[in-house]
Write a protein that holds these residues in place. Structure first.
Motif, PDB file in Angstrom:
ATOM      1  N   SER B 224      40.026  43.597  33.664  1.00  0.00           N
ATOM      2  CA  SER B 224      40.326  42.157  33.766  1.00  0.00           C
ATOM      3  C   SER B 224      41.473  41.919  34.728  1.00  0.00           C
ATOM      4  CB  SER B 224      40.718  41.577  32.411  1.00  0.00           C
ATOM      5  OG  SER B 224      39.952  42.111  31.390  1.00  0.00           O
ATOM      6  N   LYS B 225      42.498  42.790  34.649  1.00  0.00           N
ATOM      7  CA  LYS B 225      43.653  42.601  35.530  1.00  0.00           C
ATOM      8  C   LYS B 225      43.272  42.792  36.991  1.00  0.00           C
ATOM      9  CE  LYS B 225      47.898  44.099  33.994  1.00  0.00           C
ATOM     10  NZ  LYS B 225      48.775  45.085  33.357  1.00  0.00           N
ATOM     11  N   LYS B 227      40.409  42.233  38.279  1.00  0.00           N
ATOM     12  CA  LYS B 227      39.621  41.082  38.737  1.00  0.00           C
ATOM     13  C   LYS B 227      40.489  39.862  39.008  1.00  0.00           C
ATOM     14  CE  LYS B 227      35.002  41.746  37.723  1.00  0.00           C
ATOM     15  NZ  LYS B 227      33.815  41.349  36.980  1.00  0.00           N
ATOM     16  N   VAL B 228      41.549  39.706  38.210  1.00  0.00           N
ATOM     17  CA  VAL B 228      42.447  38.585  38.452  1.00  0.00           C
ATOM     18  C   VAL B 228      43.266  38.840  39.725  1.00  0.00           C
ATOM     19  CG1 VAL B 228      44.463  37.356  37.566  1.00  0.00           C
ATOM     20  CG2 VAL B 228      42.586  37.926  36.036  1.00  0.00           C
ATOM     21  N   ALA B 255      31.239  46.526  35.724  1.00  0.00           N
ATOM     22  CA  ALA B 255      31.914  45.238  35.880  1.00  0.00           C
ATOM     23  C   ALA B 255      31.832  44.729  37.319  1.00  0.00           C
ATOM     24  CB  ALA B 255      33.369  45.367  35.453  1.00  0.00           C
ATOM     25  N   GLY B 256      31.118  45.460  38.174  1.00  0.00           N
ATOM     26  CA  GLY B 256      30.935  44.974  39.544  1.00  0.00           C
ATOM     27  C   GLY B 256      32.067  45.325  40.491  1.00  0.00           C
TER      28      GLY B 256
END
Lengths: 385, 425
Positions: B224-225, B227-228, B255-256
């Motif tokens: 998640s980090k 991606k952000v 997750a791509g």
């Protein structure tokens, strides 16, 4: 909105791994009061079962067309393998130690070490042979009528079933090691489960990528939970298990075979650990230590949720999952980027995986100060307390 | 029932674990005037056994090769090399204890050993207090320079610095932002401190870093980090350890976070051995930086790979740490022959300046007890190897990193008694 959804999904994804791993422990620890430190190793056996199933589907020609569905088969196999080993563990070690938690703790820890070393130093083909021999040795007598088993030739018949199972085990070991050369040598090396292609990658939906393996794990968890709830609430054996949980000696007086209840409970708990092993193998690598990494998390979930309460276990694992994502991924910083700087730096400090873990442990300890029996304490009169 | 109880009791007794210390050494045939026994000290059990046992195999092979070519010649006498293998058991105090045993009890003139920085740090005081000599073969975080250790692995300026440079200037993600991921212990943290300083110098930006506790495989928050922090792709520098890489690469692919979406991962701990464990399908298109790669197309490299496969099985691979282990045995032999004695001080003096035609190309022992080596950047291919993209010239080792704030301007020189471990340049 997107952020909340993504955070929620991540939390549920992390939580469902914890939940499926803790589910078996919640039953064994919660319902039977047995602290089973070998739970992680039963998960490891499930993970290795997935690996072996994968290899068999890859190598055996008539199974090759079904390679894409091997994970589903592996779930069943892992349940049976871990369940069988769990029942053996209950029959040989734990049954003798009911009521002495400290000794159980030590003994099961010893068993966990033995199991770890076992997969390191025994070729997996022969290990599977051994499990198959145990499986048939333990379960064939159930198919034979009681009259025969307890009749004059009972002992002979029992010996015959074990002999037959041993032969079957040796044959399986031999066939497997000649079919799949990777299984014929012992290796301490970590092995790898590769998800079939339909399970790799993600699904894009409202701008968020949902990894397919995570979705599958959530599904496995959901089904496991539903099956367990159905089993405990709606079936006769489930009712007996609940009765024994509440008052063992009274149930015994009323004609419930508590010994059988113990076997079934422990078998199901261990089998669920195997299912968890399948889920875990899809996320990382499979090695002798794979279960040990999850055992602390499992106990955390069970204690936080309240011993012996499934609803508590479910809520506890999801709240730990969501907290991990909220703190570890620094979600608050993204939602509110211009918060006062002392607060910002504090949250930023905890926004790493290591520190998030520290924070969650601290929060759980504080929570347990106020509610020492967890979220949902067991109600009613317990004979043990 | 009684009988079954007894059987179970018997089973329980039988399952007692027995630990055996492996002892090695080949039979003493052939025409040698004498023998010399050296020590080999790596983990043969525990978590590190998987990696470290490959070094034992390589060192045994190097010793066998030397013996087959006539052994070590000292003062006109030929010596056959024999070895004692000790198990460090992935437990750092055990490494120190076994070192003492090898030096005091067995009286070996040299020990080849270690892998993790923690094991080296545990052994260092033993070798310094007894003035013995350890040969250490792994790429590490540097910031250390002992008179009693000889380091044949890469220092950060021989691995991570050229790699960062490549990623920022010449990779498909050139000019992009950096995200640093590592396991939570000394090597990744030191390495990333250096990377951060370097990225700043280059004019780039490090937008995030995270460390996974050893043993933890839950990487969802890190994803998640990433991606952000890197919504449209960028450079990820990975210093995760061992099997945490498996979890990381499986999950980022789902997750791509892939090369086709603009995310490129540069790895410092993934060699051929690890690629085959993780699976090339997860790693294809990402990068690695090493001194040696199995795909180096020179006769020396091919010969090294071929003899290793011949000795230990056709499915085995050779990788950078093994090459370092191989080099150090040969360098020790050369130094002993030049010194004309097995005595530590004389060998140490003879060692500096030794050159060797290693599988990676020529290497030379520098005054700071490290090797000058070639650095290579490779892209991981579908066959599980590296496609070599870039090759530097020979890079001199910096024991004290020039980008790390705490060691800038310092160097190490053991040939000059006035300079020693750490002096201001």
């Amino acid at each position: 909105m997107q952020l909340i959804l993504e955070s929620l999904f991540n939390g549920v994804a992390i939580g469902s791994v914890l939940l499926v791993a803790a589910l078996g422990l919640a039953i064994v620890f919660g319902l039977m009061g047995v602290i089973n430190l070998a739970h992680g190793e039963l998960m490891m056996l499930g993970a290795y079962s997935t690996y072996i199933t994968q290899l068999i589907f890859k190598q055996v020609s008539f199974l090759k067309p079904f390679y894409d569905s091997y994970v589903l088969v592996a779930i069943g196999i892992a349940f049976l393998v871990s369940g069988t080993v769990g029942i053996l563990l209950e029959r040989t070690v734990i049954r003798r130690l009911y009521g002495s938690p400290l000794e159980t703790l030590l003994a099961t820890w010893g068993v966990s070490l033995i199991l770890q070393q076992f997969v390191r130093s025994v070729p997996l083909a022969y290990a599977s042979g051994l499990v198959i021999a145990l499986f048939f040795g333990l379960f064939t007598p159930l198919l034979i009528s009681d009259d025969l088993l307890h009749g004059a030739k009972g002992k002979l018949i029992r010996a015959c079933t074990w002999g037959f199972s041993a032969l079957l085990g040796v044959a399986t070991g031999g066939v497997l090691s000649s079919l799949v050369s990777k299984l014929s040598r012992a290796s301490a090396r970590n092995v790898d489960v590769t998800a079939p292609s339909w399970m790799r990658g993600g699904i894009d939906f409202v701008g968020i990528t949902f990894p397919k393996t995570r979705l599958l794990i959530i599904l496995i968890t959901l089904i496991s939970v539903l099956v367990v709830i159905f089993f405990l609430d709606k079936t006769a054996w489930g009712m007996r298990i609940r009765a024994v949980t509440q008052n063992r000696s009274m149930s015994d007086c009323l004609g419930i075979s508590t010994e059988t209840v113990d076997i079934i409970t422990f078998g199901i708990g261990s089998g669920l650990a195997g299912v968890a092993g399948v889920a875990v193998s899809l996320l990382g690598s499979v090695g002798p230590n794979v279960g040990g990494n999850y055992i602390v998390g499992c106990f955390m979930v069970v204690v936080l949720g309240g011993v012996g309460n499934l609803l508590g276990t479910i809520l506890a694992s999801f709240s730990i999952g969501i907290m991990t994502d909220l703190i570890g991924a620094g979600r608050l910083l993204t939602i509110w980027p211009d918060m006062p700087s002392p607060l910002y730096s504090t949250i930023d400090f905890f926004a790493t995986t290591s520190m998030a873990r520290v924070m969650i442990f601290a929060l759980i300890v504080i929570f347990l100060q106020f509610k020492p029996t967890g979220m949902f304490p067991q109600k009613g009169r317990m004979v043990e307390s | 029932m009684k009988l079954s109880k007894r059987i179970f009791a018997g089973l329980a007794t039988a399952s007692l674990a027995v630990t055996v210390t492996a002892c090695g050494g080949s039979d003493s045939s052939g025409n040698f005037d004498d023998t010399v026994t050296v020590g080999i000290l790596h983990s043969l059990s525990g978590t590190m056994a998987i990696s470290e046992s490959t070094l034992v195999d390589t060192e045994k092979m190097a010793i066998e090769e030397i013996n087959a070519a006539g052994g070590v010649t000292v003062d006109g006498k030929s010596y056959k090399i024999e070895y004692i293998v000790e198990d460090g058991a992935s437990d750092w105090p055990t490494f120190a204890e076994k070192s003492k045993k090898l030096i005091d009890q067995d009286g070996v003139p040299v020990v080849f050993g270690g892998w993790t920085s923690a094991s080296r740090k545990a052994m260092l005081p033993v070798y310094e207090s007894k003035d013995a000599f350890l040969y250490y073969p792994i790429q590490y975080e540097a910031q250390e320079c002992s008179n009693n250790i000889f380091y044949t692995g890469a220092t950060p300026n021989q691995q991570s610095e050229p790699a960062t440079d490549f990623m920022y200037k010449r990779s498909p993600a050139a000019g992009g932002d950096f995200f640093l991921v590592g396991s939570d212990y000394v090597f990744p943290r030191t390495s990333n401190t250096i990377t951060k300083a370097q990225v700043k110098q280059l004019g780039g930006k490090v937008v995030g870093e995270d460390y996974l506790p050893l043993g933890n495989t839950e990487v969802a928050p890190i994803i998640s980090k990433i991606k952000v922090a890197l919504p449209d792709g960028g450079i990820i520098v990975n210093t995760l350890n061992g099997d945490q890489n498996v979890a990381f690469f499986k999950q980022i692919q789902d997750a791509g976070i892939t090369p086709s979406n603009g995310y490129y991962v540069m790895n410092y701990s993934i060699a051929e051995e690890e690629i085959s464990t993780i699976g090339p399908e997860f790693l294809e298109g990402h990068y690695g930086a090493w001194n040696y790669m199995m795909s180096i197309d020179t006769p020396a490299s091919k010969k090294f790979a071929k003899s290793f496969k011949k000795r230990w099985g056709s499915d085995r691979v050779v990788a950078d740490p093994q090459e370092s282990a191989y080099n150090m045995v040969y360098l020790w032999k050369q130094a002993v022959e030049d010194a004309g004695t097995f005595d530590d001080n004389a060998v140490r003096e003879a060692l500096v300046g030794q050159t060797f035609d290693a599988p990676q190309g020529p290497v030379e022992v520098m005054a700071n007890h490290h090797l000058s080596q070639t650095v290579r950047i490779g892209e991981i291919n579908a066959e599980g190897g590296f496609t070599i993209l870039e090759e530097t010239g020979v890079v001199e080792p910096q024991a004290w990193n020039q980008k790390h704030p705490s060691s800038k301007g310092y160097a190490c020189d053991w040939t000059d008694p006035k300079k020693g471990e750490k002096y201001r340049m």
